[in-house]
Design a protein around this motif. Sequence first.
Motif: not given
Length: 105
Positions: A89-100
Amino acid sequence: MWQSIIHYGLHFSLPLLVAILFYRSQWKKAFLIMIAMMVVDIDHLLADPIFDPGRCSVGFHFLHTYWAIGVYFICAFIKPLRLFSLGLLLHMVADFTDCWMMGTW
């Protein structure tokens, strides 16, 4: 350049923060388990091209789909799977941030 620094910084700092705050007595073990969940990026090998700096991983790669994220979330409530799930989940948060930051989300 700064986006990459933030992106990869989050991949390491978020698990470290969670490990220190919630798993203080075994923070090293918790941190290593959560960091090991970067193996989720194995799904990038199935993409063509394998690496595209302008592509948002979330929703594109198989292990980064919203269905997969839902499974990771549910697994967070199963104690033996919790650290693995938190790492994912933390990995996905980091990836979401990158997408944002790229403006693709």
